[in-house]
Design an enzyme around this catalytic site. Sequence first.
Site, PDB file in Angstrom:
ATOM      1  N   LYS A 169     -20.895  -9.630   4.557  1.00 48.11           N
ATOM      2  CA  LYS A 169     -21.630  -8.324   4.596  1.00 48.11           C
ATOM      3  C   LYS A 169     -23.125  -9.668   4.558  1.00 48.11           C
ATOM      4  O   LYS A 169     -23.518  -9.902   5.412  1.00 48.11           O
ATOM      5  CB  LYS A 169     -22.708  -7.861   3.398  1.00 48.11           C
ATOM      6  CG  LYS A 169     -20.904  -6.596   2.717  1.00 48.11           C
ATOM      7  CD  LYS A 169     -21.145  -5.769   2.518  1.00 48.11           C
ATOM      8  CE  LYS A 169     -20.019  -5.074   1.464  1.00 48.11           C
ATOM      9  NZ  LYS A 169     -19.995  -3.332   2.835  1.00 48.11           N
ATOM     10  N   TYR A 171     -12.977  -1.911  -4.463  1.00 46.09           N
ATOM     11  CA  TYR A 171     -12.107  -1.881  -3.945  1.00 46.09           C
ATOM     12  C   TYR A 171     -11.641  -3.368  -3.107  1.00 46.09           C
ATOM     13  O   TYR A 171     -12.708  -4.047  -3.273  1.00 46.09           O
ATOM     14  CB  TYR A 171     -12.822  -1.102  -2.805  1.00 46.09           C
ATOM     15  CG  TYR A 171     -12.086  -0.700  -1.216  1.00 46.09           C
ATOM     16  CD1 TYR A 171     -11.054   0.022  -0.939  1.00 46.09           C
ATOM     17  CD2 TYR A 171     -12.783  -1.005  -0.378  1.00 46.09           C
ATOM     18  CE1 TYR A 171     -10.859   0.009   0.361  1.00 46.09           C
ATOM     19  CE2 TYR A 171     -12.512  -1.347   0.929  1.00 46.09           C
ATOM     20  CZ  TYR A 171     -11.604  -1.111   1.454  1.00 46.09           C
ATOM     21  OH  TYR A 171     -10.926  -0.799   2.634  1.00 46.09           O
ATOM     22  N   ASP A 206     -13.809 -11.422  -6.044  1.00 46.24           N
ATOM     23  CA  ASP A 206     -14.543 -10.713  -4.841  1.00 46.24           C
ATOM     24  C   ASP A 206     -15.656 -10.279  -4.793  1.00 46.24           C
ATOM     25  O   ASP A 206     -15.679  -9.892  -4.971  1.00 46.24           O
ATOM     26  CB  ASP A 206     -14.391  -9.155  -4.550  1.00 46.24           C
ATOM     27  CG  ASP A 206     -13.604  -8.864  -3.433  1.00 46.24           C
ATOM     28  OD1 ASP A 206     -14.668  -8.649  -2.730  1.00 46.24           O
ATOM     29  OD2 ASP A 206     -13.163  -7.875  -3.215  1.00 46.24           O
TER      30      ASP A 206
END
Length: 436
Positions: free
Chosen positions: A275, A152, A247
């Site tokens: 994050k 994702y 990613d």
Amino acid sequence: MLILTLIKETMTEASVLFSEAKQVIPGGVNSPVRSFSGVGGSPVFIDHALGSYIYDNLGKRYIDYVGSWGPMILGHAHPEVIAAVIKAAEKGLSFGAPTEIETLMAQRVCELIPSIELVRMVSSGTEATMSAIRLARGYTGRDKIVKFEGCYHGHSDSLLVKAGSGALTFGVPSSPGVPASVAADTITLVYNDSESVQKLFAEIGEQIACIIVEPVAGNMNCIPPVPGFLETLRQVCDQYSSVLIFDEVMSGFRVALNGAQGLYNIKPDLTTLGKIIGGGMPVGAFGGRREIMEKLAPLGPVYQAGTLSGNPVAMAAGLKTLELISRPNFYQELSDKTKKLTSGIKDRANKAGIAVSTNAVGGMFGLFFSEESGVSSFAQVMRCDQELFKRFFHAMLGQGVYLAPSAFEAGFVSSAHSNEDIEKTVDVAEAVFKDL
């Protein structure tokens, strides 16, 4: 009986709050996985958190293995991070103009991730991946991109695509609202399958702008790369002049100080981050080779902008977090805790006659109710016993252990988790396994 009564009271209160939320928020949540749709029931509503614990609106304490989905590597409300945020906030929340702390953050990221020579701050991981793909297309002059099943990369149109009818067919939208014409340029392959990558590039490699991949997948639970997979991606991108994008929104600074690319010694062309670099504040970033990054406006023709990019409060939280995780032995200690947790749970499950497989990389982990050891693909994840996971999740939650409310999400350990936390979690799991 007292435990059952407390659980019932907690869930009743959560149900009321959830019902109220659903009156004004789609599905009652601002991010779908929070809805508990993957496990059933009503989500827990959090009031506050400290260290390795979160507390719900009734004051019940849970050992937290979600960690705001990864950012809280130091635990919740770390005093030095909070102090940095307060100091920055006292000067103002946002300026829409350059600040010194943006440069300090960029310098630190470039120091820690050697593949990043220039970095651009944004406000979310989705924005980072979307921008990196646009940049890769602008740099190569090509349209097609490659992603992998089970990975994702945010909810931008190009990435909400599932595989077509065959391994090498072009994608189809996996969400209404995504134009078929956009999806057609996205090719979805099988994660950890080097052969499919080589075959695709042999056929149309000169048309492919980039590969985007989670070097450690965290959105089909935690799936590390098998030996040779990342190396294959690097090789084909070199051979066909395509851009390799890692990613690392989730794995960056979570599995190692230099990210997954440092851990596996593979150098991507572009990297997306998020994050942890915000210390819990909304943030994202993308960066990489100078010659590619110089194609960005205002230096080049590829446009990207953001009103709150490089927000000084987020930069303060992230910079302090990066400082604290850079201490010696931080990641060795974090990894040891994670492996103690996963090995303990697996051992207790097997003793109870329940087949459980686990993965662990740095501070990330995955639990799979599966008889297959070494789960390494989306297909294997889909074969896991999801109903058994749901029962396990709710039983653990009732006993004060908060795991990701989905069989398809990784878990996270922080430096704030004590040996006592982990031992208690394993003991609770042992009791739960006996009743499953």
